[in-house]
Design a protein around this motif. Sequence first.
Motif, mmCIF file in Angstrom:
data_model
loop_
_atom_site.group_PDB
_atom_site.id
_atom_site.type_symbol
_atom_site.label_atom_id
_atom_site.label_comp_id
_atom_site.label_asym_id
_atom_site.label_seq_id
_atom_site.Cartn_x
_atom_site.Cartn_y
_atom_site.Cartn_z
ATOM 1 N N THR A 3 0.864 -1.526 0.153
ATOM 2 C CA THR A 3 -0.087 -0.002 0.014
ATOM 3 C C THR A 3 0.997 1.450 0.095
ATOM 4 N N HIS A 4 1.998 1.473 1.119
ATOM 5 C CA HIS A 4 2.482 2.253 0.841
ATOM 6 C C HIS A 4 3.334 2.518 -0.781
ATOM 7 N N LEU A 5 3.919 1.187 -1.214
ATOM 8 C CA LEU A 5 4.195 1.754 -2.686
ATOM 9 C C LEU A 5 3.392 2.187 -3.243
ATOM 10 N N ARG A 51 12.462 9.461 -5.303
ATOM 11 C CA ARG A 51 13.233 9.515 -4.340
ATOM 12 C C ARG A 51 14.800 9.211 -5.053
ATOM 13 N N SER A 52 15.482 9.193 -3.830
ATOM 14 C CA SER A 52 16.851 8.688 -4.641
ATOM 15 C C SER A 52 16.641 7.318 -4.701
ATOM 16 N N SER A 53 17.454 6.657 -5.278
ATOM 17 C CA SER A 53 17.756 5.748 -5.826
ATOM 18 C C SER A 53 18.057 4.579 -4.991
ATOM 19 N N ALA A 54 18.802 5.243 -3.717
ATOM 20 C CA ALA A 54 19.408 4.134 -2.306
ATOM 21 C C ALA A 54 18.611 3.744 -1.728
ATOM 22 N N ARG A 55 16.964 4.891 -1.898
ATOM 23 C CA ARG A 55 15.965 4.352 -1.065
ATOM 24 C C ARG A 55 15.242 3.438 -1.566
ATOM 25 N N GLU A 56 15.148 3.521 -2.965
ATOM 26 C CA GLU A 56 14.252 2.872 -3.592
ATOM 27 C C GLU A 56 14.640 0.559 -3.233
ATOM 28 N N GLU A 57 16.228 1.452 -3.382
ATOM 29 C CA GLU A 57 16.144 -0.415 -3.362
ATOM 30 C C GLU A 57 16.733 -0.615 -1.826
ATOM 31 N N LEU A 59 14.156 -0.446 0.185
ATOM 32 C CA LEU A 59 12.500 -0.704 0.123
ATOM 33 C C LEU A 59 11.991 -1.553 -0.391
ATOM 34 N N LYS A 60 13.343 -2.153 -1.656
ATOM 35 C CA LYS A 60 12.712 -3.181 -2.281
ATOM 36 C C LYS A 60 12.917 -3.937 -1.475
ATOM 37 N N THR A 61 14.050 -4.132 -1.364
ATOM 38 C CA THR A 61 14.910 -5.100 -0.492
ATOM 39 C C THR A 61 14.054 -5.332 0.733
ATOM 40 N N THR A 62 13.335 -4.414 1.405
ATOM 41 C CA THR A 62 12.662 -4.878 2.394
ATOM 42 C C THR A 62 11.017 -5.538 2.590
#
Length: 430
Positions: A3-5, A51-57, A59-62
Amino acid sequence: MRTHLVELMCFCTFTSLMVVCGQENKGNHFLCTAVPIGEVASCPLQSAPVRSSAREEELKTTVIQLRETVVQQKKTIVNQLNTIKELTNKLSRCKPAGKNSTTWRKNNQTMDDVPNDPNETIKALTRTMQSLKERLQNLEQQRMRANLSGSAFPSALRELLQRRLWELERQLKQKDRELAVEKAQLYNDTAAHRQRTESVLHSLKNRISDLEKGHAGFKSPEGFKLSFTLRRNYLFGRVKKSLPEMYAFTVCMWLRSSASPGVGTPFSYGVPGQANEIVLIEWGNNPMELLINNKVAQLPLYLGDGVWHHICITWTTRDGVWEAYQDGQRRGTGEYLASWHPIKPGGVLILGQEQDMVGGRFDAIQAFVGELCHFNMWDRVLKHVDISAMANCSTYMPGNVVAWENNNVDVFGGASKLPHEFCGDMLYDN
Protein backbone atom coordinates in the motif's frame (compact mmCIF):
# COMPACT_ATOMS: atom_id res chain seq x y z
CA MET A 1 4.14 -2.42 2.41
CA ARG A 2 2.43 -2.80 -0.93
CA THR A 3 0.00 0.00 0.00
CA HIS A 4 2.80 2.44 0.74
CA LEU A 5 4.44 1.70 -2.58
CA VAL A 6 1.22 2.48 -4.46
CA GLU A 7 0.81 5.73 -2.63
CA LEU A 8 4.35 6.71 -3.51
CA MET A 9 3.83 6.07 -7.20
CA CYS A 10 0.60 7.97 -7.15
CA PHE A 11 2.31 10.92 -5.60
CA CYS A 12 5.04 10.79 -8.23
CA THR A 13 2.53 10.75 -11.08
CA PHE A 14 0.54 13.58 -9.63
CA THR A 15 3.62 15.70 -9.29
CA SER A 16 4.84 14.94 -12.78
CA LEU A 17 1.56 15.90 -14.25
CA MET A 18 1.64 19.08 -12.47
CA VAL A 19 4.98 19.90 -13.87
CA VAL A 20 4.55 18.66 -17.41
CA CYS A 21 1.11 19.98 -18.06
CA GLY A 22 1.80 23.26 -16.36
CA GLN A 23 -1.66 23.44 -14.97
CA GLU A 24 -2.47 24.85 -11.68
CA ASN A 25 -4.47 23.14 -9.07
CA LYS A 26 -7.73 24.90 -8.94
CA GLY A 27 -9.66 22.39 -6.89
CA ASN A 28 -9.84 19.73 -9.50
CA HIS A 29 -9.61 16.06 -8.42
CA PHE A 30 -7.24 13.59 -10.04
CA LEU A 31 -7.59 9.86 -10.27
CA CYS A 32 -4.43 8.15 -9.11
CA THR A 33 -3.60 4.81 -10.78
CA ALA A 34 -0.92 2.48 -9.48
CA VAL A 35 1.83 2.13 -12.06
CA PRO A 36 5.12 0.26 -11.54
CA ILE A 37 8.10 2.47 -11.11
CA GLY A 38 9.84 1.47 -14.31
CA GLU A 39 6.81 2.00 -16.49
CA VAL A 40 5.99 5.68 -16.00
CA ALA A 41 5.86 6.62 -19.71
CA SER A 42 3.23 9.30 -19.49
CA CYS A 43 5.54 11.64 -17.88
CA PRO A 44 7.56 13.24 -20.68
CA LEU A 45 9.86 14.99 -18.34
CA GLN A 46 11.48 13.41 -15.39
CA SER A 47 13.74 16.10 -14.44
CA ALA A 48 12.49 16.22 -10.85
CA PRO A 49 13.25 12.84 -9.13
CA VAL A 50 10.79 11.66 -6.53
CA ARG A 51 13.11 9.63 -4.28
CA SER A 52 16.72 8.73 -4.39
CA SER A 53 17.61 5.33 -5.91
CA ALA A 54 19.28 4.16 -2.67
CA ARG A 55 16.04 4.67 -0.77
CA GLU A 56 14.14 2.71 -3.43
CA GLU A 57 16.52 -0.19 -3.27
CA GLU A 58 16.27 -0.33 0.51
CA LEU A 59 12.53 -0.34 0.37
CA LYS A 60 12.54 -2.99 -2.33
CA THR A 61 14.86 -5.23 -0.31
CA THR A 62 12.71 -4.80 2.76
CA VAL A 63 9.60 -5.78 0.83
CA ILE A 64 11.28 -8.92 -0.54
CA GLN A 65 12.51 -9.96 2.90
CA LEU A 66 9.09 -9.45 4.42
CA ARG A 67 7.55 -11.45 1.59
CA GLU A 68 9.98 -14.37 2.14
CA THR A 69 9.38 -14.24 5.89
CA VAL A 70 5.65 -14.48 5.36
CA VAL A 71 6.05 -17.39 2.93
CA GLN A 72 8.40 -19.20 5.34
CA GLN A 73 6.02 -18.74 8.25
CA LYS A 74 3.18 -20.01 6.12
CA LYS A 75 5.16 -23.16 5.26
CA THR A 76 6.04 -23.66 8.91
CA ILE A 77 2.42 -23.36 9.97
CA VAL A 78 1.32 -25.76 7.23
CA ASN A 79 3.95 -28.31 8.34
CA GLN A 80 2.89 -27.97 11.95
CA LEU A 81 -0.74 -28.40 10.99
CA ASN A 82 0.12 -31.55 9.01
CA THR A 83 2.09 -32.91 11.96
CA ILE A 84 -0.77 -32.21 14.33
CA LYS A 85 -3.22 -33.83 11.96
CA GLU A 86 -1.05 -36.95 11.67
CA LEU A 87 -0.74 -37.20 15.44
CA THR A 88 -4.45 -36.72 15.83
CA ASN A 89 -5.14 -39.55 13.37
CA LYS A 90 -2.78 -41.82 15.29
CA LEU A 91 -4.45 -40.93 18.56
CA SER A 92 -7.89 -41.53 17.08
CA ARG A 93 -6.83 -45.12 16.16
CA CYS A 94 -5.89 -45.69 19.80
CA LYS A 95 -9.22 -44.34 21.09
CA PRO A 96 -10.90 -46.97 23.33
CA ALA A 97 -14.48 -48.11 22.86
CA GLY A 98 -17.33 -48.01 25.32
CA LYS A 99 -17.46 -45.97 28.47
CA ASN A 100 -13.92 -44.59 28.09
CA SER A 101 -14.78 -42.80 24.82
CA THR A 102 -16.01 -39.72 26.63
CA THR A 103 -12.85 -39.57 28.73
CA TRP A 104 -10.80 -39.96 25.58
CA ARG A 105 -12.58 -37.05 23.90
CA LYS A 106 -12.02 -34.94 26.97
CA ASN A 107 -8.31 -35.78 27.23
CA ASN A 108 -7.49 -35.64 23.50
CA GLN A 109 -8.09 -32.86 20.99
CA THR A 110 -9.20 -33.20 17.39
CA MET A 111 -7.97 -31.10 14.51
CA ASP A 112 -10.69 -28.59 15.09
CA ASP A 113 -9.54 -28.10 18.69
CA VAL A 114 -5.81 -27.68 17.96
CA PRO A 115 -4.77 -24.15 18.93
CA ASN A 116 -3.14 -21.97 16.31
CA ASP A 117 -0.34 -20.94 18.64
CA PRO A 118 2.64 -23.33 18.26
CA ASN A 119 3.42 -23.10 21.97
CA GLU A 120 -0.11 -24.03 22.89
CA THR A 121 0.06 -26.84 20.37
CA ILE A 122 3.24 -28.20 21.95
CA LYS A 123 1.68 -27.96 25.42
CA ALA A 124 -1.43 -29.79 24.21
CA LEU A 125 0.71 -32.49 22.64
CA THR A 126 2.70 -32.81 25.87
CA ARG A 127 -0.48 -33.24 27.86
CA THR A 128 -1.73 -35.79 25.35
CA MET A 129 1.51 -37.76 25.52
CA GLN A 130 1.43 -37.68 29.32
CA SER A 131 -2.15 -38.97 29.26
CA LEU A 132 -1.13 -41.74 26.85
CA LYS A 133 1.79 -42.64 29.09
CA GLU A 134 -0.50 -42.90 32.12
CA ARG A 135 -2.99 -45.05 30.21
CA LEU A 136 -0.15 -47.23 28.97
CA GLN A 137 1.01 -47.72 32.57
CA ASN A 138 -2.56 -48.61 33.61
CA LEU A 139 -2.82 -51.12 30.79
CA GLU A 140 0.52 -52.62 31.78
CA GLN A 141 -0.62 -52.97 35.39
CA GLN A 142 -3.88 -54.59 34.25
CA ARG A 143 -1.92 -56.98 32.06
CA MET A 144 0.35 -57.90 34.98
CA ARG A 145 -2.67 -58.49 37.21
CA ALA A 146 -4.26 -60.58 34.49
CA ASN A 147 -1.06 -62.59 34.14
CA LEU A 148 -0.89 -63.09 37.89
CA SER A 149 -4.50 -64.14 38.11
CA GLY A 150 -4.05 -66.29 35.04
CA SER A 151 -1.05 -68.02 36.59
CA ALA A 152 -2.85 -68.46 39.92
CA PHE A 153 -5.91 -69.94 38.28
CA PRO A 154 -4.04 -72.80 36.59
CA SER A 155 -2.22 -73.43 39.90
CA ALA A 156 -5.52 -73.69 41.79
CA LEU A 157 -6.92 -75.85 39.01
CA ARG A 158 -3.89 -78.14 39.19
CA GLU A 159 -4.31 -78.45 42.97
CA LEU A 160 -8.01 -79.29 42.54
CA LEU A 161 -7.25 -81.89 39.90
CA GLN A 162 -4.46 -83.35 42.04
CA ARG A 163 -6.79 -83.67 45.03
CA ARG A 164 -9.40 -85.30 42.79
CA LEU A 165 -6.81 -87.75 41.48
CA TRP A 166 -5.74 -88.61 45.04
CA GLU A 167 -9.36 -89.18 46.04
CA LEU A 168 -9.96 -91.41 43.03
CA GLU A 169 -6.78 -93.33 43.80
CA ARG A 170 -7.90 -93.81 47.43
CA GLN A 171 -11.32 -95.04 46.31
CA LEU A 172 -9.68 -97.39 43.82
CA LYS A 173 -7.46 -98.88 46.53
CA GLN A 174 -10.45 -99.23 48.87
CA LYS A 175 -12.44 -100.97 46.15
CA ASP A 176 -9.49 -103.25 45.45
CA ARG A 177 -9.33 -104.22 49.13
CA GLU A 178 -13.07 -104.85 49.21
CA LEU A 179 -12.82 -107.02 46.11
CA ALA A 180 -9.96 -108.96 47.71
CA VAL A 181 -12.08 -109.55 50.83
CA GLU A 182 -15.05 -110.61 48.70
CA LYS A 183 -12.81 -112.92 46.72
CA ALA A 184 -11.47 -114.52 49.91
CA GLN A 185 -15.01 -114.81 51.29
CA LEU A 186 -16.21 -116.38 48.06
CA TYR A 187 -13.32 -118.83 48.19
CA ASN A 188 -14.13 -119.70 51.80
CA ASP A 189 -17.81 -120.12 50.98
CA THR A 190 -16.92 -122.31 48.04
CA ALA A 191 -14.59 -124.42 50.19
CA ALA A 192 -17.25 -124.73 52.91
CA HIS A 193 -19.86 -125.69 50.33
CA ARG A 194 -17.50 -128.28 48.88
CA GLN A 195 -16.86 -129.65 52.37
CA ARG A 196 -20.57 -129.85 53.10
CA THR A 197 -21.16 -131.60 49.80
CA GLU A 198 -18.44 -134.12 50.52
CA SER A 199 -19.87 -134.66 54.00
CA VAL A 200 -23.34 -135.30 52.59
CA LEU A 201 -21.91 -137.70 50.04
CA HIS A 202 -19.99 -139.47 52.78
CA SER A 203 -23.16 -139.74 54.85
CA LEU A 204 -25.04 -141.14 51.87
CA LYS A 205 -22.34 -143.73 51.32
CA ASN A 206 -22.56 -144.75 54.96
CA ARG A 207 -26.33 -145.08 54.74
CA ILE A 208 -26.04 -147.18 51.62
CA SER A 209 -23.44 -149.31 53.34
CA ASP A 210 -25.67 -149.72 56.41
CA LEU A 211 -28.65 -150.64 54.24
CA GLU A 212 -26.57 -153.13 52.32
CA LYS A 213 -25.49 -154.72 55.60
CA GLY A 214 -29.11 -154.89 56.76
CA HIS A 215 -30.23 -156.64 53.63
CA ALA A 216 -27.28 -159.04 53.92
CA GLY A 217 -28.50 -160.38 57.29
CA PHE A 218 -27.32 -157.80 59.82
CA LYS A 219 -26.54 -159.35 63.21
CA SER A 220 -27.73 -157.67 66.38
CA PRO A 221 -24.99 -155.37 67.73
CA GLU A 222 -26.51 -155.22 71.22
CA GLY A 223 -24.28 -157.97 72.50
CA PHE A 224 -22.20 -155.66 74.73
CA LYS A 225 -22.40 -152.73 77.11
CA LEU A 226 -19.93 -150.17 78.50
CA SER A 227 -19.24 -150.00 82.24
CA PHE A 228 -17.88 -146.91 84.03
CA THR A 229 -17.46 -147.91 87.66
CA LEU A 230 -15.54 -144.89 89.01
CA ARG A 231 -15.94 -141.12 88.67
CA ARG A 232 -12.60 -140.44 87.04
CA ASN A 233 -11.50 -138.19 84.20
CA TYR A 234 -9.73 -140.97 82.33
CA LEU A 235 -12.51 -143.57 81.93
CA PHE A 236 -14.33 -143.11 78.62
CA GLY A 237 -15.37 -144.67 75.35
CA ARG A 238 -14.84 -143.17 71.91
CA VAL A 239 -16.99 -143.70 68.82
CA LYS A 240 -14.81 -144.18 65.75
CA LYS A 241 -17.25 -142.68 63.27
CA SER A 242 -17.50 -138.93 62.92
CA LEU A 243 -20.76 -137.11 62.47
CA PRO A 244 -21.77 -135.40 59.22
CA GLU A 245 -23.35 -131.99 59.11
CA MET A 246 -26.89 -132.38 60.40
CA TYR A 247 -29.94 -130.13 60.59
CA ALA A 248 -31.80 -132.55 62.86
CA PHE A 249 -30.99 -135.60 64.91
CA THR A 250 -32.35 -138.27 67.25
CA VAL A 251 -30.11 -140.00 69.79
CA CYS A 252 -31.32 -142.98 71.85
CA MET A 253 -29.61 -145.20 74.47
CA TRP A 254 -30.11 -147.43 77.45
CA LEU A 255 -28.36 -146.45 80.68
CA ARG A 256 -28.35 -147.32 84.39
CA SER A 257 -26.79 -145.22 87.15
CA SER A 258 -27.06 -144.67 90.88
CA ALA A 259 -24.35 -142.03 91.13
CA SER A 260 -24.92 -139.04 93.33
CA PRO A 261 -24.96 -136.13 92.91
CA GLY A 262 -25.89 -136.40 89.23
CA VAL A 263 -25.21 -139.24 86.84
CA GLY A 264 -22.57 -137.24 84.93
CA THR A 265 -22.20 -137.06 81.15
CA PRO A 266 -23.56 -139.98 79.12
CA PHE A 267 -22.09 -138.54 75.88
CA SER A 268 -20.59 -135.35 74.37
CA TYR A 269 -19.74 -134.25 70.84
CA GLY A 270 -17.14 -131.51 70.22
CA VAL A 271 -15.89 -129.83 67.05
CA PRO A 272 -13.00 -127.42 66.45
CA GLY A 273 -13.99 -124.09 67.92
CA GLN A 274 -16.91 -125.52 69.93
CA ALA A 275 -16.35 -128.30 72.46
CA ASN A 276 -20.03 -128.26 73.48
CA GLU A 277 -21.59 -128.87 70.07
CA ILE A 278 -23.88 -131.60 71.55
CA VAL A 279 -23.77 -132.56 75.25
CA LEU A 280 -26.10 -134.55 77.52
CA ILE A 281 -25.12 -133.93 81.14
CA GLU A 282 -26.38 -134.12 84.73
CA TRP A 283 -23.85 -133.03 87.37
CA GLY A 284 -24.08 -131.67 90.88
CA ASN A 285 -27.61 -130.85 91.91
CA ASN A 286 -28.52 -129.60 88.45
CA PRO A 287 -31.22 -131.29 86.35
CA MET A 288 -30.42 -133.16 83.17
CA GLU A 289 -29.36 -130.65 80.48
CA LEU A 290 -29.05 -130.72 76.71
CA LEU A 291 -26.40 -128.39 75.21
CA ILE A 292 -26.30 -127.57 71.49
CA ASN A 293 -23.69 -125.09 70.34
CA ASN A 294 -23.25 -124.26 74.04
CA LYS A 295 -26.95 -123.27 74.32
CA VAL A 296 -28.77 -125.01 77.20
CA ALA A 297 -32.19 -126.60 77.66
CA GLN A 298 -33.21 -128.39 80.89
CA LEU A 299 -34.80 -131.83 80.42
CA PRO A 300 -37.36 -133.34 82.83
CA LEU A 301 -35.57 -136.72 83.03
CA TYR A 302 -34.78 -138.66 86.24
CA LEU A 303 -32.19 -141.39 85.81
CA GLY A 304 -30.32 -141.81 89.11
CA ASP A 305 -32.46 -144.56 90.63
CA GLY A 306 -30.10 -147.43 89.69
CA VAL A 307 -32.41 -149.11 87.13
CA TRP A 308 -32.24 -149.29 83.32
CA HIS A 309 -33.95 -146.49 81.45
CA HIS A 310 -34.46 -145.96 77.75
CA ILE A 311 -34.02 -142.31 76.83
CA CYS A 312 -34.27 -140.51 73.48
CA ILE A 313 -33.56 -136.87 72.57
CA THR A 314 -34.75 -135.27 69.31
CA TRP A 315 -33.84 -131.84 67.93
CA THR A 316 -34.24 -129.83 64.73
CA THR A 317 -32.53 -126.64 63.69
CA ARG A 318 -35.89 -125.23 62.55
CA ASP A 319 -36.86 -123.01 65.48
CA GLY A 320 -34.62 -125.17 67.71
CA VAL A 321 -37.47 -127.52 68.66
CA TRP A 322 -36.48 -130.39 71.00
CA GLU A 323 -38.23 -133.35 72.66
CA ALA A 324 -37.16 -135.61 75.57
CA TYR A 325 -38.40 -139.22 75.99
CA GLN A 326 -37.93 -141.56 78.95
CA ASP A 327 -39.00 -145.21 78.71
CA GLY A 328 -41.00 -144.54 75.56
CA GLN A 329 -42.93 -141.58 77.02
CA ARG A 330 -42.42 -137.97 76.04
CA ARG A 331 -41.51 -136.09 79.21
CA GLY A 332 -40.84 -132.62 77.83
CA THR A 333 -40.51 -130.40 74.75
CA GLY A 334 -39.26 -126.92 73.96
CA GLU A 335 -38.00 -124.61 71.21
CA TYR A 336 -35.45 -121.91 70.36
CA LEU A 337 -32.52 -124.12 71.33
CA ALA A 338 -29.71 -123.06 68.91
CA SER A 339 -32.26 -122.19 66.25
CA TRP A 340 -31.05 -122.49 62.65
CA HIS A 341 -27.67 -123.79 63.75
CA PRO A 342 -26.53 -126.87 61.80
CA ILE A 343 -24.57 -129.51 63.68
CA LYS A 344 -21.00 -129.19 62.43
CA PRO A 345 -19.17 -132.21 60.98
CA GLY A 346 -15.69 -133.53 61.67
CA GLY A 347 -15.87 -133.65 65.49
CA VAL A 348 -15.23 -136.26 68.19
CA LEU A 349 -17.99 -138.29 69.90
CA ILE A 350 -17.09 -139.35 73.48
CA LEU A 351 -19.10 -141.69 75.75
CA GLY A 352 -18.91 -141.06 79.52
CA GLN A 353 -17.05 -137.70 79.61
CA GLU A 354 -17.65 -133.98 78.92
CA GLN A 355 -15.06 -132.35 76.64
CA ASP A 356 -13.49 -129.01 77.47
CA MET A 357 -11.45 -129.30 74.29
CA VAL A 358 -12.05 -131.53 71.29
CA GLY A 359 -11.29 -135.11 72.37
CA GLY A 360 -9.91 -134.32 75.83
CA ARG A 361 -9.49 -132.19 78.98
CA PHE A 362 -12.12 -134.10 80.90
CA ASP A 363 -13.42 -133.16 84.37
CA ALA A 364 -13.93 -136.00 86.88
CA ILE A 365 -16.88 -134.18 88.49
CA GLN A 366 -18.75 -134.39 85.18
CA ALA A 367 -17.83 -138.03 84.39
CA PHE A 368 -20.56 -140.62 83.92
CA VAL A 369 -20.81 -143.42 86.50
CA GLY A 370 -22.88 -146.47 85.52
CA GLU A 371 -23.60 -148.65 82.47
CA LEU A 372 -24.52 -147.64 78.94
CA CYS A 373 -25.54 -149.52 75.80
CA HIS A 374 -27.62 -149.41 72.61
CA PHE A 375 -26.29 -145.94 71.70
CA ASN A 376 -27.72 -145.03 68.24
CA MET A 377 -28.01 -141.75 66.34
CA TRP A 378 -30.07 -140.68 63.33
CA ASP A 379 -29.96 -137.50 61.24
CA ARG A 380 -33.72 -137.01 61.50
CA VAL A 381 -36.45 -136.73 64.10
CA LEU A 382 -37.94 -140.16 64.84
CA LYS A 383 -41.65 -140.57 65.35
CA HIS A 384 -43.09 -141.23 68.78
CA VAL A 385 -44.29 -144.68 67.77
CA ASP A 386 -40.81 -145.74 66.70
CA ILE A 387 -39.29 -144.52 69.97
CA SER A 388 -41.96 -146.39 71.98
CA ALA A 389 -41.33 -149.60 70.00
CA MET A 390 -37.62 -149.46 70.78
CA ALA A 391 -38.29 -148.72 74.45
CA ASN A 392 -40.50 -151.85 74.95
CA CYS A 393 -38.08 -154.01 72.90
CA SER A 394 -40.66 -154.78 70.23
CA THR A 395 -38.39 -153.60 67.42
CA TYR A 396 -34.84 -152.71 66.67
CA MET A 397 -33.73 -149.71 64.58
CA PRO A 398 -29.97 -149.16 64.17
CA GLY A 399 -28.90 -145.52 63.76
CA ASN A 400 -28.09 -144.39 60.23
CA VAL A 401 -25.38 -142.01 61.52
CA VAL A 402 -24.04 -144.01 64.50
CA ALA A 403 -25.03 -147.63 65.03
CA TRP A 404 -24.22 -149.63 68.17
CA GLU A 405 -21.49 -151.96 66.93
CA ASN A 406 -18.70 -153.59 68.86
CA ASN A 407 -16.03 -152.64 66.35
CA ASN A 408 -17.28 -149.04 66.26
CA VAL A 409 -16.47 -148.19 69.90
CA ASP A 410 -13.13 -148.12 71.71
CA VAL A 411 -12.73 -147.88 75.52
CA PHE A 412 -9.93 -146.18 77.51
CA GLY A 413 -8.68 -145.75 81.09
CA GLY A 414 -10.33 -148.75 82.69
CA ALA A 415 -13.77 -148.50 81.05
CA SER A 416 -14.82 -151.99 79.98
CA LYS A 417 -16.98 -153.78 77.43
CA LEU A 418 -19.20 -156.46 78.95
CA PRO A 419 -21.54 -159.02 77.28
CA HIS A 420 -25.14 -157.95 77.19
CA GLU A 421 -28.25 -159.52 75.66
CA PHE A 422 -30.67 -157.63 73.50
CA CYS A 423 -33.21 -156.01 75.84
CA GLY A 424 -33.34 -159.13 78.01
CA ASP A 425 -31.38 -157.76 80.92
CA MET A 426 -33.16 -154.40 80.84
CA LEU A 427 -36.61 -155.89 80.96
CA TYR A 428 -35.63 -158.44 83.58
CA ASP A 429 -33.85 -155.85 85.77
CA ASN A 430 -36.78 -153.50 85.57
